[in-house]
Each structure stands twice: as C-alpha cells, then as structure tokens.
Design a protein around this motif. Structure first.
Motif, PDB file in Angstrom:
ATOM      1  N   THR A  84       0.846  -1.191   0.000  1.00  0.00           N
ATOM      2  CA  THR A  84       0.000   0.000   0.000  1.00  0.00           C
ATOM      3  C   THR A  84       0.884   1.245   0.000  1.00  0.00           C
ATOM      4  O   THR A  84       1.875   1.312   0.708  1.00  0.00           O
ATOM      5  CB  THR A  84      -0.929  -0.006   1.221  1.00  0.00           C
ATOM      6  N   SER A  85       0.499   2.217  -0.834  1.00  0.00           N
ATOM      7  CA  SER A  85       1.265   3.461  -0.972  1.00  0.00           C
ATOM      8  C   SER A  85       0.396   4.640  -0.576  1.00  0.00           C
ATOM      9  O   SER A  85      -0.784   4.688  -0.918  1.00  0.00           O
ATOM     10  CB  SER A  85       1.705   3.654  -2.426  1.00  0.00           C
ATOM     11  N   HIS A  86       0.979   5.604   0.110  1.00  0.00           N
ATOM     12  CA  HIS A  86       0.273   6.822   0.508  1.00  0.00           C
ATOM     13  C   HIS A  86       1.034   8.011  -0.065  1.00  0.00           C
ATOM     14  O   HIS A  86       2.237   8.126   0.104  1.00  0.00           O
ATOM     15  CB  HIS A  86       0.208   6.908   2.029  1.00  0.00           C
ATOM     16  N   CYS A  87       0.333   8.885  -0.772  1.00  0.00           N
ATOM     17  CA  CYS A  87       0.969  10.049  -1.396  1.00  0.00           C
ATOM     18  C   CYS A  87       1.133  11.169  -0.367  1.00  0.00           C
ATOM     19  O   CYS A  87       0.154  11.582   0.258  1.00  0.00           O
ATOM     20  CB  CYS A  87       0.123  10.534  -2.577  1.00  0.00           C
ATOM     21  N   THR A  88       2.346  11.648  -0.204  1.00  0.00           N
ATOM     22  CA  THR A  88       2.595  12.714   0.764  1.00  0.00           C
ATOM     23  C   THR A  88       2.256  14.094   0.215  1.00  0.00           C
ATOM     24  O   THR A  88       2.361  15.077   0.933  1.00  0.00           O
ATOM     25  CB  THR A  88       4.068  12.695   1.231  1.00  0.00           C
ATOM     26  N   SER A  89       1.820  14.160  -1.042  1.00  0.00           N
ATOM     27  CA  SER A  89       1.382  15.441  -1.610  1.00  0.00           C
ATOM     28  C   SER A  89      -0.130  15.619  -1.485  1.00  0.00           C
ATOM     29  O   SER A  89      -0.603  16.599  -0.928  1.00  0.00           O
ATOM     30  CB  SER A  89       1.779  15.549  -3.078  1.00  0.00           C
ATOM     31  N   CYS A  90      -0.895  14.657  -2.003  1.00  0.00           N
ATOM     32  CA  CYS A  90      -2.363  14.779  -1.987  1.00  0.00           C
ATOM     33  C   CYS A  90      -3.008  13.964  -0.865  1.00  0.00           C
ATOM     34  O   CYS A  90      -4.191  14.091  -0.610  1.00  0.00           O
ATOM     35  CB  CYS A  90      -2.947  14.369  -3.336  1.00  0.00           C
ATOM     36  N   HIS A  91      -2.234  13.108  -0.222  1.00  0.00           N
ATOM     37  CA  HIS A  91      -2.668  12.274   0.904  1.00  0.00           C
ATOM     38  C   HIS A  91      -3.769  11.279   0.548  1.00  0.00           C
ATOM     39  O   HIS A  91      -4.599  10.944   1.378  1.00  0.00           O
ATOM     40  CB  HIS A  91      -3.050  13.138   2.105  1.00  0.00           C
ATOM     41  N   GLU A  92      -3.740  10.789  -0.683  1.00  0.00           N
ATOM     42  CA  GLU A  92      -4.599   9.670  -1.071  1.00  0.00           C
ATOM     43  C   GLU A  92      -3.789   8.389  -0.872  1.00  0.00           C
ATOM     44  O   GLU A  92      -2.561   8.412  -0.889  1.00  0.00           O
ATOM     45  CB  GLU A  92      -5.035   9.792  -2.530  1.00  0.00           C
ATOM     46  N   THR A  93      -4.470   7.275  -0.700  1.00  0.00           N
ATOM     47  CA  THR A  93      -3.832   5.984  -0.463  1.00  0.00           C
ATOM     48  C   THR A  93      -4.152   5.054  -1.626  1.00  0.00           C
ATOM     49  O   THR A  93      -5.264   5.053  -2.138  1.00  0.00           O
ATOM     50  CB  THR A  93      -4.324   5.392   0.873  1.00  0.00           C
ATOM     51  N   PHE A  94      -3.151   4.254  -2.032  1.00  0.00           N
ATOM     52  CA  PHE A  94      -3.253   3.382  -3.208  1.00  0.00           C
ATOM     53  C   PHE A  94      -2.839   1.967  -2.837  1.00  0.00           C
ATOM     54  O   PHE A  94      -2.010   1.775  -1.962  1.00  0.00           O
ATOM     55  CB  PHE A  94      -2.368   3.929  -4.328  1.00  0.00           C
ATOM     56  N   ASP A  95      -3.391   0.986  -3.559  1.00  0.00           N
ATOM     57  CA  ASP A  95      -3.120  -0.416  -3.226  1.00  0.00           C
ATOM     58  C   ASP A  95      -1.754  -0.901  -3.684  1.00  0.00           C
ATOM     59  O   ASP A  95      -1.355  -2.011  -3.369  1.00  0.00           O
ATOM     60  CB  ASP A  95      -4.218  -1.334  -3.763  1.00  0.00           C
ATOM     61  N   ILE A 103       2.190   0.345  -6.094  1.00  0.00           N
ATOM     62  CA  ILE A 103       2.957   1.337  -6.839  1.00  0.00           C
ATOM     63  C   ILE A 103       2.332   1.637  -8.193  1.00  0.00           C
ATOM     64  O   ILE A 103       2.311   2.787  -8.627  1.00  0.00           O
ATOM     65  CB  ILE A 103       4.422   0.880  -6.982  1.00  0.00           C
ATOM     66  N   ALA A 104       1.780   0.623  -8.860  1.00  0.00           N
ATOM     67  CA  ALA A 104       1.184   0.847 -10.186  1.00  0.00           C
ATOM     68  C   ALA A 104       0.018   1.833 -10.103  1.00  0.00           C
ATOM     69  O   ALA A 104      -0.098   2.744 -10.922  1.00  0.00           O
ATOM     70  CB  ALA A 104       0.736  -0.466 -10.803  1.00  0.00           C
ATOM     71  N   SER A 105      -0.857   1.670  -9.130  1.00  0.00           N
ATOM     72  CA  SER A 105      -1.990   2.595  -8.994  1.00  0.00           C
ATOM     73  C   SER A 105      -1.509   3.963  -8.517  1.00  0.00           C
ATOM     74  O   SER A 105      -2.038   4.995  -8.935  1.00  0.00           O
ATOM     75  CB  SER A 105      -3.064   2.029  -8.068  1.00  0.00           C
ATOM     76  N   PHE A 106      -0.486   3.987  -7.655  1.00  0.00           N
ATOM     77  CA  PHE A 106       0.104   5.267  -7.230  1.00  0.00           C
ATOM     78  C   PHE A 106       0.650   6.014  -8.450  1.00  0.00           C
ATOM     79  O   PHE A 106       0.391   7.203  -8.637  1.00  0.00           O
ATOM     80  CB  PHE A 106       1.222   5.022  -6.217  1.00  0.00           C
ATOM     81  N   ASP A 107       1.387   5.299  -9.306  1.00  0.00           N
ATOM     82  CA  ASP A 107       1.979   5.921 -10.497  1.00  0.00           C
ATOM     83  C   ASP A 107       0.911   6.461 -11.449  1.00  0.00           C
ATOM     84  O   ASP A 107       1.132   7.467 -12.117  1.00  0.00           O
ATOM     85  CB  ASP A 107       2.872   4.937 -11.238  1.00  0.00           C
ATOM     86  N   GLN A 108      -0.255   5.808 -11.503  1.00  0.00           N
ATOM     87  CA  GLN A 108      -1.342   6.273 -12.375  1.00  0.00           C
ATOM     88  C   GLN A 108      -1.797   7.682 -12.007  1.00  0.00           C
ATOM     89  O   GLN A 108      -2.220   8.439 -12.867  1.00  0.00           O
ATOM     90  CB  GLN A 108      -2.549   5.331 -12.290  1.00  0.00           C
ATOM     91  N   HIS A 109      -1.728   8.031 -10.736  1.00  0.00           N
ATOM     92  CA  HIS A 109      -2.235   9.337 -10.312  1.00  0.00           C
ATOM     93  C   HIS A 109      -1.189  10.451 -10.400  1.00  0.00           C
ATOM     94  O   HIS A 109      -1.509  11.612 -10.209  1.00  0.00           O
ATOM     95  CB  HIS A 109      -2.837   9.242  -8.897  1.00  0.00           C
ATOM     96  N   ARG A 110       0.049  10.101 -10.731  1.00  0.00           N
ATOM     97  CA  ARG A 110       1.110  11.111 -10.852  1.00  0.00           C
ATOM     98  C   ARG A 110       1.393  11.396 -12.322  1.00  0.00           C
ATOM     99  O   ARG A 110       1.540  10.490 -13.128  1.00  0.00           O
ATOM    100  CB  ARG A 110       2.397  10.635 -10.180  1.00  0.00           C
ATOM    101  N   ASN A 111       1.464  12.663 -12.681  1.00  0.00           N
ATOM    102  CA  ASN A 111       1.750  13.065 -14.050  1.00  0.00           C
ATOM    103  C   ASN A 111       2.632  14.307 -14.014  1.00  0.00           C
ATOM    104  O   ASN A 111       2.197  15.348 -13.510  1.00  0.00           O
ATOM    105  CB  ASN A 111       0.448  13.348 -14.812  1.00  0.00           C
TER     106      ASN A 111
END
Length: 87
Positions: free
Chosen positions: A38-49, A51-59
């Motif tokens: 599980t990954s948590h973004c320290t910028s937007c503070h959303e949580t992802f299941d 790295i692949a889903s985390f990477d989808q939200h970063r552009n």
C-alpha cells in the motif's frame, strides 16, 4: 529529520508479530492503512493499493484526482484506498 509515518501493531506487539498486520498512520493527515504494498501520497494524501496505482495518479510531478482517472477505482477496504481496475 522527522518521519511522517507512524507504524504500530494492535496490542503493542512488535510490528508484524503473531500474524497481526501493522497499521501505518500519516502524521500529516491522520490516514491509516495496512498492507505491504500500500502506498500513501505525501502530496495529496490519497492511499493506493500499490505502486502501479500510485503511479497512475502522478503526471509530470503532479497529482491527478484519483476519482477522475478511469483506470482507478475506490476499493472496498476499511480505509479509503484506490486501485487499478474495477472492484
């Protein structure tokens, strides 16, 4: 340097002992989650299941709103968590 994560196990047991999953908490937003990937973004503070889903939200170094990305769906977990595909 201050860590933004607090990792604890229920009942005060050492992390991951006795098959009890550790719970991680973000000190900035208070979000709690579990899971090895599980990954948590320290910028937007959303949580992802993962790295692949985390990477989808970063552009280009910026966060996209997970709910606006067709590849991500809110998963049926005890905490708010986004993942790839449908639930």
């Amino acid at each position: 340097m201050c860590s933004i994560w607090v990792v604890r196990s229920p009942g005060g047991q050492p992390e991951g002992s006795l098959g009890v999953p550790a719970v991680t908490t973000c000190r900035h937003c208070g979000a709690e989650w579990g899971g090895m990937h599980t990954s948590h973004c320290t910028s937007c503070h959303e949580t992802f299941d993962g790295i692949a889903s985390f990477d989808q939200h970063r552009n280009r170094g910026r966060c996209a709103e997970p709910g606006e990305l067709s590849a991500l769906a809110l998963l049926p977990r005890a905490y708010r968590c986004w993942g790839l595909g449908s639930c």
